[in-house]
Every structure is written in structure tokens, then in C-alpha cells.
Design a protein around this motif. Structure first.
Motif, PDB file in Angstrom:
ATOM      1  N   ILE A  30      22.739  -3.986 -13.090  1.00  0.00           N
ATOM      2  CA  ILE A  30      22.711  -2.793 -13.930  1.00  0.00           C
ATOM      3  C   ILE A  30      24.154  -2.462 -14.286  1.00  0.00           C
ATOM      4  CG2 ILE A  30      22.028  -0.375 -14.116  1.00  0.00           C
ATOM      5  CD1 ILE A  30      19.655  -2.343 -13.846  1.00  0.00           C
ATOM      6  N   VAL A  31      24.491  -2.647 -15.566  1.00  0.00           N
ATOM      7  CA  VAL A  31      25.875  -2.457 -15.997  1.00  0.00           C
ATOM      8  C   VAL A  31      26.127  -1.064 -16.554  1.00  0.00           C
ATOM      9  CG1 VAL A  31      26.315  -4.901 -16.400  1.00  0.00           C
ATOM     10  CG2 VAL A  31      25.385  -3.496 -18.255  1.00  0.00           C
ATOM     11  N   GLY A  32      25.046  -0.290 -16.773  1.00  0.00           N
ATOM     12  CA  GLY A  32      25.233   1.057 -17.277  1.00  0.00           C
ATOM     13  C   GLY A  32      23.933   1.818 -17.397  1.00  0.00           C
ATOM     14  N   GLN A  33      24.091   3.106 -17.666  1.00  0.00           N
ATOM     15  CA  GLN A  33      22.947   3.993 -17.856  1.00  0.00           C
ATOM     16  C   GLN A  33      23.250   4.905 -19.038  1.00  0.00           C
ATOM     17  OE1 GLN A  33      21.577   6.080 -14.342  1.00  0.00           O
ATOM     18  NE2 GLN A  33      22.370   4.481 -13.001  1.00  0.00           N
ATOM     19  N   ALA A  34      22.187   5.323 -19.723  1.00  0.00           N
ATOM     20  CA  ALA A  34      22.332   6.254 -20.834  1.00  0.00           C
ATOM     21  C   ALA A  34      21.184   7.252 -20.777  1.00  0.00           C
ATOM     22  CB  ALA A  34      22.321   5.510 -22.163  1.00  0.00           C
ATOM     23  N   ASP A  35      21.436   8.458 -21.298  1.00  0.00           N
ATOM     24  CA  ASP A  35      20.411   9.504 -21.208  1.00  0.00           C
ATOM     25  C   ASP A  35      19.823   9.889 -22.564  1.00  0.00           C
ATOM     26  OD1 ASP A  35      22.540  10.851 -22.296  1.00  0.00           O
ATOM     27  OD2 ASP A  35      22.683  12.340 -20.704  1.00  0.00           O
ATOM     28  N   GLY A  36      20.147   9.155 -23.603  1.00  0.00           N
ATOM     29  CA  GLY A  36      19.607   9.458 -24.921  1.00  0.00           C
ATOM     30  C   GLY A  36      19.943   8.383 -25.935  1.00  0.00           C
ATOM     31  N   VAL A  37      19.485   8.600 -27.159  1.00  0.00           N
ATOM     32  CA  VAL A  37      19.690   7.623 -28.234  1.00  0.00           C
ATOM     33  C   VAL A  37      21.175   7.430 -28.512  1.00  0.00           C
ATOM     34  CG1 VAL A  37      19.280   7.146 -30.682  1.00  0.00           C
ATOM     35  CG2 VAL A  37      17.434   8.082 -29.275  1.00  0.00           C
ATOM     36  N   ALA A  38      21.901   8.521 -28.656  1.00  0.00           N
ATOM     37  CA  ALA A  38      23.331   8.431 -28.990  1.00  0.00           C
ATOM     38  C   ALA A  38      24.128   7.714 -27.905  1.00  0.00           C
ATOM     39  CB  ALA A  38      23.897   9.824 -29.238  1.00  0.00           C
TER      40      ALA A  38
END
Length: 69
Positions: A30-38
Motif C-alpha cells: 500500500i503506497v498511499g491512501q486518499a479520501d476523495g476524488v481530488a
């Protein structure tokens, strides 16, 4: 190694996916996480993951908004 990004607007869901991957799939990093489209668009451009775990409904749009770009 498969580079993966987790996209979900719920922190608990992101943590659950992270934990499951770490426990079950040694070949997935897992190289990253995001919480939305942007934030997902930016993370995909920067991290260039091989795999994206993508929630359908996000606070700032839907997964289809992200996929259509």
C-alpha cells in the motif's frame, strides 16, 4: 511487488483494507491512501499505483468521476 492505493472517504474502511492487505497479501504494498476524488487524482498521478481499491461513493463525487478523467 504490486503497488496499491486505497481510496475511501471513511478512515475505518481505509484502515481495514490496509490491515487485510498487510495480513493476507505480502506481494501488495500500500503506497498511499486518499479520501476523495481530488486527493485520489493527485495520488494516482504521483504514485502511479498498479491497483486501486476504490469506494464507489465518495464525499466529493463518485468513483466514476475519477475513472472518467
Amino acid at each position: 511487488m504490486i503497488k496499491a492505493l486505497i481510496v475511501d472517504d471513511e478512515k475505518n474502511a481505509r484502515e481495514s483494507i490496509l490491515h487485510l492487505c498487510q495480513m493476507s497479501f505480502a506481494e501488495v504494498e500500500i503506497v498511499g491512501q486518499a479520501d476523495g476524488v481530488a486527493t485520489a487524482k493527485k495520488a494516482i498521478q504521483e504514485l502511479k499505483p498498479d491497483l486501486v481499491f476504490l469506494d464507489i461513493q465518495l464525499e466529493d463525487g463518485s468513483a466514476f468521476d475519477l475513472l472518467n478523467d
